[in-house]
Design an enzyme around this catalytic site. Sequence first.
Site, PDB file in Angstrom:
ATOM      1  N   SER A   1       0.380  26.577 -18.210  1.00 23.18           N
ATOM      2  CA  SER A   1      -0.017  27.822 -17.549  1.00 23.18           C
ATOM      3  C   SER A   1       1.229  28.556 -17.064  1.00 23.18           C
ATOM      4  O   SER A   1       2.322  27.981 -16.967  1.00 23.18           O
ATOM      5  CB  SER A   1      -0.951  27.534 -16.370  1.00 23.18           C
ATOM      6  OG  SER A   1      -0.278  26.753 -15.400  1.00 23.18           O
ATOM      7  N   HIS A   2       1.056  29.833 -16.722  1.00 27.11           N
ATOM      8  CA  HIS A   2       2.206  30.637 -16.303  1.00 27.11           C
ATOM      9  C   HIS A   2       2.903  30.051 -15.082  1.00 27.11           C
ATOM     10  O   HIS A   2       4.126  29.964 -15.025  1.00 27.11           O
ATOM     11  CB  HIS A   2       1.751  32.075 -15.992  1.00 27.11           C
ATOM     12  CG  HIS A   2       1.261  32.820 -17.187  1.00 27.11           C
ATOM     13  ND1 HIS A   2       1.884  32.753 -18.414  1.00 27.11           N
ATOM     14  CD2 HIS A   2       0.198  33.665 -17.343  1.00 27.11           C
ATOM     15  CE1 HIS A   2       1.228  33.515 -19.282  1.00 27.11           C
ATOM     16  NE2 HIS A   2       0.198  34.074 -18.657  1.00 27.11           N
ATOM     17  N   VAL A   3       2.127  29.631 -14.095  1.00 27.44           N
ATOM     18  CA  VAL A   3       2.734  29.121 -12.872  1.00 27.44           C
ATOM     19  C   VAL A   3       3.485  27.814 -13.143  1.00 27.44           C
ATOM     20  O   VAL A   3       4.528  27.553 -12.540  1.00 27.44           O
ATOM     21  CB  VAL A   3       1.669  28.941 -11.769  1.00 27.44           C
ATOM     22  CG1 VAL A   3       0.727  27.786 -12.052  1.00 27.44           C
ATOM     23  CG2 VAL A   3       2.328  28.749 -10.407  1.00 27.44           C
TER      24      VAL A   3
ATOM     25  N   ARG B   1       6.844  28.734 -14.783  1.00 30.50           N
ATOM     26  CA  ARG B   1       7.784  29.306 -13.816  1.00 30.50           C
ATOM     27  C   ARG B   1       8.305  28.233 -12.853  1.00 30.50           C
ATOM     28  O   ARG B   1       9.450  28.279 -12.416  1.00 30.50           O
ATOM     29  CB  ARG B   1       7.121  30.462 -13.062  1.00 30.50           C
ATOM     30  CG  ARG B   1       7.056  31.723 -13.908  1.00 30.50           C
ATOM     31  CD  ARG B   1       6.666  32.924 -13.071  1.00 30.50           C
ATOM     32  NE  ARG B   1       5.270  32.880 -12.662  1.00 30.50           N
ATOM     33  CZ  ARG B   1       4.252  33.232 -13.432  1.00 30.50           C
ATOM     34  NH1 ARG B   1       4.498  33.647 -14.665  1.00 30.50           N
ATOM     35  NH2 ARG B   1       3.017  33.192 -13.003  1.00 30.50           N
TER      36      ARG B   1
END
Length: 1304
Positions: free
Chosen positions: A912-914, A917
Amino acid sequence: MSSLKPVGSRQTAVVHRFDLGDGIQLQANVNRDSNSSITTIELLNCSRPLILHWGGICSGKNHWVLPNHYPPGSKIYKGEALQTPFAKKGATYSITIELHDPKFDAIEYVLKDEKHHKWFKSSQGNFRINIPKFEACASRAMIPKDIIEHKAYLIWERKGRPTNSPQEKEEDYETALRELNDQLLRGMSMDEIRSSLKNQNVQTVSGFKELQMPGNTIIAAVYHKQYDVSQWLSKQSLGHMKGTPLCGSSLVNLVEKTLGTDNVKMRQIYNIGNNELVVLLKNVSSESHIILAVNLKGDTILHWGVSRTSAGEWLVPPPEILPERSKMLNGACQTIFKEISDGQKQFQYVDINLRGRHLLGVQFVLWSGGSWLKNNGSNFYIGLKSLEQAGEKQGEGNKIEICKWLLDEIAQREKDAERSLMHRFNIATELMERCRHERELGLIGMLVWLRFMACRELCWNKNYNVKPREISAAQDKFTDLLQRTYQDQKDDRENLRLIMATVGRGGQGDVGQRIRDEILILQRNNDCKGGMMEEWHQKLHNNSSPDDVIICQALLDYVKSNFDISIYWRTLNSNGLTKAILASYDRPIVSEPHFRADKKQGLIHDLSEYLKTLKAVHSGDDLESAIATCLAHLNENYGFMNTGNGHSDGYFSLKLKESLNFIQSHAGDKNIVPFMEKLLEARIELRGLLFGTTRRLKYFIYLDLALELALKTCMEKSFSELKKAPIQGIMSMVSLMLENLCLSTVNNEELVFITKDWYRVCNLFKPNDQQWSLQTKAVLDRMQLALADKAQYYLKMIQPTAEYLGKLLRVETCAVASFTEELIRTGCGGTLAILVNHLSPILRNIANLGSWQIISPVEVCGFVDCVNKLIEVQSKVFNRPTILISNRVTGEEEIPYGVVGVLTPDMPDVLSHVAIRARNNKICFASCFDQDIIQDLKSKKGKEISITLKTSGLIYSEFKSSSSSNKLSSFCPRVTLRKKNFSGKFAISAEEFSCEMVGAKANNIEYIRGKLPSWIKLPRSVALPFGVFETSISSDINKDLAKKISLFKGLVNGGDIAKLQMIRNAILEMKAPFQLMNELKHKMKKSFLYWPGDESEERWNQAWQAIKKVWASKWNERAYLSCRKAKLDHDDLCMAVLIQEVISADYAFVLHTRNPLSGNPHEIYAEIVKGLGETLVGAYPGRSMSFVTNKSALNSASIIGYPSKQIGLFVKKSLIFRSDSNGEDLHGYAGAGLYDSVTMDEAEKVLLDYSSDRLISDKSFQQSIFKKVAEAGKIIEGVYGSAQDIEGVVKDGEIYIVQTRPQI
């Protein structure tokens, strides 16, 4: 030097010892059964960790073979060996190796000391641990024949007692022998095995020896019948809202065909004799209009008024809202209906334009044919305020939804309602009639009020004498109305069931009168006319209530216990009745009962019969009473039909009657499993009747409520046995509660799909199998999500009403605060949740999952803080290193500045994006599956802890170092962002892509075009390059918007983050410059892409809206905060738009060509979902399917997680507009995923049914897809020469790559 020592007399357990030198010894304990071997290796006298470099040896082969399953922390070394670190346990270091394939004869290994660059080897080369052979043939003589036959019978029974061939019987016999041998190998004695088999009664069965053994285990590994739950599927009506039609209407169709269907917010239909009245509330040019239409013949007049503060008001309408042909008359307005025709049929209507006036509602009656027409004797009423509030909530997202006028009126009338239950039920009937048009919010208001009453938070009787028959008649009238509403409003049946569970059935005629008459007979027959019995008699005559059921039960228990008065009080107190409550009645009960001993049998008989009479009125969900009432009603009116499993309206099937008879005769059985099965079977058989129109449908509803409650109660009684229950027994219990919940839920599609998938994993059951446990855990995870969604929905919809009404009625604060939680717990969903929470850690243990999934492996120190949702604090700045414990993480958030770690019980995807990051910014990120650990972490709020990573998982401890860690590191990787200029072109084809024109998405995909084999496909692409947005917004047609955006940008830069929404809204108002549309059309057609304008202007408008949404996403909060955190100038960020054809995907995947969990460059890690990939990278609950494969063995992918995603996104042939900024893939800044990609056509959300998904059930198809996906990743990595983060889709077995970027 190696020594070998047998353990016991069997050659299936041995110990190996090896001297390694330097005083270090290695000991290996090997156990072997028929299916697997377990080797525990310990280092003795060793003070430092070593690494085991090892492989398996198969018979007839000399080279090492790598097993499919290996210990946590293991890494594959050059595709030829495994390297597993020793984990410290107490004073020793150890490793446990489980080999589930019996082909392995030995384990060979050497040891590596990384710190001192030293290898430990045997003088002959590798160390070798021989795995003993399993001798099954000798076991038959060891195990008595009767035990084998008994075990074989239980296996046959577990399968559902099929008709077996001789060969199948022999297979069961061999299976029994194998399982018994396994028990012996685990150390069980023959006596213990024999004793464990005495848990079930075994009857004579052909082919097996008869064994009669008394049962004493409540939850056993029994076979549970599986049903075709697809037949139970019940979906909520499309567009369900307050005021959707209660039934089909030809007049509605005619009115909407003639006047239009756009922006209709509410529909109501009323029957007026053989005619209809239709009420529509719709928006016309941003103003609300009420349209009333009738199909009456002759002139019709609307006689109407408005209400402002209370639904009971009738005020003169404001002059500005009066329609044509209106006049004022005696405090009301009269408007003549206007006739209209569609060319074939005619109707009359009135159109009232509210002109922005905020009214509570409109009351009216009709005049036609010389008489007044009303709504069942009352005025018609159109409620407007709750719709207004719902609209506000939808727009702002922070308003609560309640039916305020109803709750205010309930509070006003509570003083009258508390006089007696008759008054309360009469008021409830009136309010129920008036709030039916409010649909869900109105029903919730009634539910909360009546549940407060049922829980004794409100007074039942105050200074008023009422006869029992009057209470019963009022109940009967109210429950008749609930029955009619249940028939009309199918989408609201769940709330109606909850309301009915708070009140008794009631009854007309002598039903209530019998309460009064039979107490006199009971007193006369048993010579008990004084004392407590006379006090109770006076209460019953004065105001009978549900308390009388408890009092009667307490008296019955008292008599049965040989007049032990403590039993009387125990029954009263356990049901909430105290001496104080008994004394508080208008006719108080202050004495204790005293009976003659010689009247015991007569008292038991008469009290038992009187209890039935009381329950018939007051106890709707009492099982015995509900069955008796239904059977009496059907015997009297219909009888029974022998219709197999079917129903004729109003009839019971013989199967249902047999189930009910079984329930009646086995209610006290100790073995409750057959009883629970019959309860469920009865509900299934009853289901068809609940959709009928029988005059006494409510009897069947109350019976279903009673069956549901009885099943829940029985289940909870068995919970004391859970700890010692076999896993299959627990799974059977889960099946029962899942099925029970399906039958109780209106919109049950998600539950039906979960149940089908649960059946699948039950049928695949393999004890101690890792892959089976992973699959089962995924279904359990989805179950938890469904239960959490339901609980969240209840809290959102019901709790605001409970808090508002509770405050008005002065209900105790604790009762209000826990209202919805208690409502959830009393349902069968709460019982299922207990079973799920018990089974989940068992499955995690079998799957070797541990308590943590470490998504970003970074060791950190920081101060603990707790939040509910990560998204709620993403804009916050933490001034010291902080470790957040967040209950919810969706996957789309930005991690706040100052946060060094995020720990959550939620399950975001690894890709996922989080997650990406977090890894890029070196932030610790992990999911924890142990609530005890989460609670312990929360208890450390404000304290400083350190997090370290071990092979066993994540370890945390309170930090006791100096305060230097109190400061945030000022180091921030230098990131530069160069603003791009407009090239003069509004649209470019793929051949024109360059770094000055478009971002990394477009350039990367174009770079690999022509460099890949033909079986890897790429979508056609064009783009709107950098600068097109800035040029378009500054054009003359958008200059006013440009000024507005400039103003809002200044406010945002000044700290007003809320104005980001205003910027996005302004961008969505942009008009397309002609040159942009013309150039884009030319480039798309030249690139053989579908041009939406060829279909219609509306289709081009859809495409243009999608483009604007991509541009607007530059100003979403998460992206803006991310730029600010990285100290980038937001104005320098430019947004190109990559336009591609949408591939209508069967599956979408994201893969990293370097395993992000272990960092192993030789492994590919992939996640795959059904439908479009937005559910994988976006905020969609549940996990994707995930696998790891070695680049040198693409055919041997290992599944490490099965899917629990609830939703799949599917779209027809369309276009997708992808954000492609100059801020993506910068070194030190994870800009990918911050901005939006938008499909021209909205994707359809589809609930997923994994039970028939080929990717789950078809192993050859699964491995084929996994291999293609992994091979595509390996090839693309080879083209770039570096690890890649790749997104793609699978369509009809073919692979499409939609984007690739360097893996961070």
